[in-house]
Design a protein around this motif. Structure first.
Motif, PDB file in Angstrom:
ATOM      1  N   ILE A  98       0.839  -1.203   0.000  1.00 48.83           N
ATOM      2  CA  ILE A  98       0.000   0.000   0.000  1.00 48.83           C
ATOM      3  C   ILE A  98       0.872   1.249   0.000  1.00 48.83           C
ATOM      4  O   ILE A  98       0.642   2.190  -0.768  1.00 48.83           O
ATOM      5  N   ARG A  99       1.884   1.254   0.841  1.00 49.54           N
ATOM      6  CA  ARG A  99       2.789   2.411   0.930  1.00 49.54           C
ATOM      7  C   ARG A  99       3.464   2.666  -0.419  1.00 49.54           C
ATOM      8  O   ARG A  99       3.603   3.811  -0.862  1.00 49.54           O
ATOM      9  N   GLY A 100       3.862   1.604  -1.083  1.00 51.54           N
ATOM     10  CA  GLY A 100       4.574   1.750  -2.343  1.00 51.54           C
ATOM     11  C   GLY A 100       3.710   2.199  -3.496  1.00 51.54           C
ATOM     12  O   GLY A 100       4.221   2.690  -4.507  1.00 51.54           O
ATOM     13  N   ARG A 101       2.401   2.046  -3.372  1.00 53.57           N
ATOM     14  CA  ARG A 101       1.497   2.408  -4.464  1.00 53.57           C
ATOM     15  C   ARG A 101       1.054   3.866  -4.443  1.00 53.57           C
ATOM     16  O   ARG A 101       0.486   4.352  -5.429  1.00 53.57           O
ATOM     17  N   ILE A 102       1.280   4.563  -3.358  1.00 52.81           N
ATOM     18  CA  ILE A 102       0.701   5.900  -3.212  1.00 52.81           C
ATOM     19  C   ILE A 102       1.171   6.860  -4.302  1.00 52.81           C
ATOM     20  O   ILE A 102       0.414   7.743  -4.734  1.00 52.81           O
ATOM     21  N   HIS A 103       2.385   6.703  -4.780  1.00 53.34           N
ATOM     22  CA  HIS A 103       2.893   7.610  -5.810  1.00 53.34           C
ATOM     23  C   HIS A 103       2.588   7.125  -7.230  1.00 53.34           C
ATOM     24  O   HIS A 103       2.937   7.797  -8.200  1.00 53.34           O
ATOM     25  N   GLN A 104       1.924   5.971  -7.337  1.00 60.83           N
ATOM     26  CA  GLN A 104       1.604   5.418  -8.647  1.00 60.83           C
ATOM     27  C   GLN A 104       0.139   5.582  -9.010  1.00 60.83           C
ATOM     28  O   GLN A 104      -0.229   5.441 -10.175  1.00 60.83           O
ATOM     29  N   VAL A 105      -0.702   5.860  -8.004  1.00 57.58           N
ATOM     30  CA  VAL A 105      -2.140   5.932  -8.242  1.00 57.58           C
ATOM     31  C   VAL A 105      -2.627   7.383  -8.249  1.00 57.58           C
ATOM     32  O   VAL A 105      -1.978   8.273  -7.699  1.00 57.58           O
ATOM     33  N   GLU A 106      -3.765   7.574  -8.854  1.00 56.39           N
ATOM     34  CA  GLU A 106      -4.420   8.880  -8.815  1.00 56.39           C
ATOM     35  C   GLU A 106      -5.107   9.088  -7.473  1.00 56.39           C
ATOM     36  O   GLU A 106      -5.027  10.168  -6.879  1.00 56.39           O
ATOM     37  N   LEU A 107      -5.758   8.026  -6.987  1.00 57.07           N
ATOM     38  CA  LEU A 107      -6.463   8.099  -5.705  1.00 57.07           C
ATOM     39  C   LEU A 107      -6.244   6.812  -4.915  1.00 57.07           C
ATOM     40  O   LEU A 107      -6.436   5.710  -5.430  1.00 57.07           O
ATOM     41  N   MET A 108      -5.874   6.970  -3.657  1.00 56.33           N
ATOM     42  CA  MET A 108      -5.830   5.863  -2.698  1.00 56.33           C
ATOM     43  C   MET A 108      -6.971   6.104  -1.717  1.00 56.33           C
ATOM     44  O   MET A 108      -7.045   7.172  -1.098  1.00 56.33           O
ATOM     45  N   THR A 109      -7.874   5.140  -1.587  1.00 54.83           N
ATOM     46  CA  THR A 109      -9.064   5.363  -0.776  1.00 54.83           C
ATOM     47  C   THR A 109      -9.265   4.228   0.228  1.00 54.83           C
ATOM     48  O   THR A 109      -8.759   3.116   0.053  1.00 54.83           O
ATOM     49  N   SER A 110     -10.041   4.541   1.269  1.00 49.12           N
ATOM     50  CA  SER A 110     -10.374   3.520   2.258  1.00 49.12           C
ATOM     51  C   SER A 110     -11.833   3.645   2.659  1.00 49.12           C
ATOM     52  O   SER A 110     -12.437   4.716   2.562  1.00 49.12           O
ATOM     53  N   VAL A 111     -12.381   2.534   3.097  1.00 56.30           N
ATOM     54  CA  VAL A 111     -13.716   2.492   3.667  1.00 56.30           C
ATOM     55  C   VAL A 111     -13.598   1.954   5.082  1.00 56.30           C
ATOM     56  O   VAL A 111     -12.880   0.971   5.322  1.00 56.30           O
ATOM     57  N   CYS A 112     -14.269   2.609   6.019  1.00 57.59           N
ATOM     58  CA  CYS A 112     -14.351   2.103   7.381  1.00 57.59           C
ATOM     59  C   CYS A 112     -12.940   1.919   7.982  1.00 57.59           C
ATOM     60  O   CYS A 112     -12.099   2.806   7.875  1.00 57.59           O
ATOM     61  N   THR A 113     -12.678   0.770   8.588  1.00 56.90           N
ATOM     62  CA  THR A 113     -11.383   0.542   9.220  1.00 56.90           C
ATOM     63  C   THR A 113     -10.274   0.250   8.217  1.00 56.90           C
ATOM     64  O   THR A 113      -9.133   0.003   8.615  1.00 56.90           O
ATOM     65  N   GLY A 114     -10.583   0.293   6.940  1.00 55.22           N
ATOM     66  CA  GLY A 114      -9.512   0.274   5.948  1.00 55.22           C
ATOM     67  C   GLY A 114      -8.570   1.450   6.144  1.00 55.22           C
ATOM     68  O   GLY A 114      -7.394   1.388   5.752  1.00 55.22           O
ATOM     69  N   ALA A 115      -9.082   2.515   6.778  1.00 62.61           N
ATOM     70  CA  ALA A 115      -8.238   3.678   7.091  1.00 62.61           C
ATOM     71  C   ALA A 115      -7.074   3.287   7.997  1.00 62.61           C
ATOM     72  O   ALA A 115      -6.013   3.926   7.964  1.00 62.61           O
ATOM     73  N   PHE A 116      -7.250   2.249   8.819  1.00 59.80           N
ATOM     74  CA  PHE A 116      -6.155   1.805   9.682  1.00 59.80           C
ATOM     75  C   PHE A 116      -4.949   1.379   8.846  1.00 59.80           C
ATOM     76  O   PHE A 116      -3.799   1.644   9.221  1.00 59.80           O
ATOM     77  N   LEU A 117      -5.218   0.714   7.719  1.00 56.70           N
ATOM     78  CA  LEU A 117      -4.119   0.238   6.885  1.00 56.70           C
ATOM     79  C   LEU A 117      -3.410   1.407   6.206  1.00 56.70           C
ATOM     80  O   LEU A 117      -2.184   1.406   6.082  1.00 56.70           O
ATOM     81  N   LEU A 118      -4.177   2.421   5.793  1.00 57.12           N
ATOM     82  CA  LEU A 118      -3.541   3.614   5.226  1.00 57.12           C
ATOM     83  C   LEU A 118      -2.720   4.333   6.284  1.00 57.12           C
ATOM     84  O   LEU A 118      -1.613   4.817   6.004  1.00 57.12           O
ATOM     85  N   ALA A 119      -3.271   4.404   7.489  1.00 57.21           N
ATOM     86  CA  ALA A 119      -2.544   5.069   8.573  1.00 57.21           C
ATOM     87  C   ALA A 119      -1.273   4.303   8.931  1.00 57.21           C
ATOM     88  O   ALA A 119      -0.206   4.896   9.144  1.00 57.21           O
ATOM     89  N   LYS A 120      -1.367   2.988   8.994  1.00 55.96           N
ATOM     90  CA  LYS A 120      -0.202   2.153   9.304  1.00 55.96           C
ATOM     91  C   LYS A 120       0.887   2.339   8.252  1.00 55.96           C
ATOM     92  O   LYS A 120       2.088   2.319   8.570  1.00 55.96           O
ATOM     93  N   ALA A 121       0.476   2.558   7.020  1.00 61.50           N
ATOM     94  CA  ALA A 121       1.431   2.777   5.929  1.00 61.50           C
ATOM     95  C   ALA A 121       1.990   4.200   5.934  1.00 61.50           C
ATOM     96  O   ALA A 121       2.847   4.528   5.104  1.00 61.50           O
ATOM     97  N   GLY A 122       1.488   5.050   6.831  1.00 62.45           N
ATOM     98  CA  GLY A 122       1.979   6.423   6.933  1.00 62.45           C
ATOM     99  C   GLY A 122       1.339   7.373   5.947  1.00 62.45           C
ATOM    100  O   GLY A 122       1.759   8.527   5.842  1.00 62.45           O
ATOM    101  N   LEU A 123       0.293   6.931   5.261  1.00 63.18           N
ATOM    102  CA  LEU A 123      -0.297   7.754   4.207  1.00 63.18           C
ATOM    103  C   LEU A 123      -1.243   8.824   4.737  1.00 63.18           C
ATOM    104  O   LEU A 123      -1.646   9.719   3.988  1.00 63.18           O
ATOM    105  N   LEU A 124      -1.597   8.722   6.019  1.00 65.32           N
ATOM    106  CA  LEU A 124      -2.515   9.700   6.602  1.00 65.32           C
ATOM    107  C   LEU A 124      -1.824  10.656   7.575  1.00 65.32           C
ATOM    108  O   LEU A 124      -2.475  11.528   8.149  1.00 65.32           O
TER     109      LEU A 124
END
Length: 200
Positions: A98-124
């Motif tokens: 997930i962390r490695g994809r942030i600069h390759q995608v137009e939008l990285m999104t989460s639903v519900c506790t999926g935000a935990f995974l974005l946060a763990k990856a440092g994206l938030l």
């Protein structure tokens, strides 16, 4: 018009509507619906870590299209939530991906506790975000670098968008449709789905 590739991440014990809701919105979105020049602006597929069958909540089994190693170059990625995120939080392979994809995608999104995974990856870090109402205290405690908002359906931070729990992923998907394709396309899609939503 560019057809954007949308990828929805699957894992065991993911919440079903958090997968199916955004999938449906993106998949049925159409420009000039029913006309000879009709266009499908999104191509939606699913992926999991291994590419093997995933058992989401309540025994809902899904066959992913891809594994992490075989996924195409997605433009939009949706990370759902569910009790399975508790396990995925400790899955270094998934978090690194997930962390490695942030600069390759137009939008990285989460639903519900999926935000935990974005946060763990440092994206938030340094951003505003939201999650399921019942999980907001836990997220605030465990990810202090994130400003966690309550009483909102979604939070748009540019290339990172998070939404609240379960059905809020549908509202987030409609927001993305409106943002990328305009309010008329979003309204037409909502009408087709018979989904009540106010585009303000």
């Amino acid at each position: 018009m560019k057809q954007r590739k949308v990828g929805i991440f699957l894992f065991d014990d993911a919440e079903v509507l958090e997968i199916a809701g955004p999938f449906e919105v993106f998949a049925v979105t159409s420009i000039n619906r029913g006309k000879p020049d009709e266009l499908k602006p999104f191509l939606v597929t699913t992926f999991s870590e291994s590419g093997q069958i995933v058992t989401a909540r309540n025994g809902f089994r899904v066959v992913p299209d891809y594994s992490l190693e075989s996924v195409p170059d997605y433009d939009i990625i949706v990370i759902p939530g569910g009790v399975g995120t508790r396990r995925e939080l400790h899955n270094g392979n998934v978090i690194s991906w997930i962390r490695g994809r942030i600069h390759q995608v137009e939008l990285m999104t989460s639903v519900c506790t999926g935000a935990f995974l974005l946060a763990k990856a440092g994206l938030l870090d340094g951003k505003q975000a939201t999650t399921h109402a019942a999980s907001i205290p836990w997220m605030k405690e465990n990810f202090p670098a994130v400003t966690v908002l309550d009483h909102v359906k979604f939070v748009d931070e540019g290339n990172v968008i998070s939404s609240a729990g379960i059905s809020a992923g549908i509202d987030m998907a409609f927001h993305i449709v409106r943002r990328l394709l305009g309010v008329d396309v979003a309204k037409a899609t909502a009408k087709h789905m018979e989904y009540d939503i106010d585009f303000v």
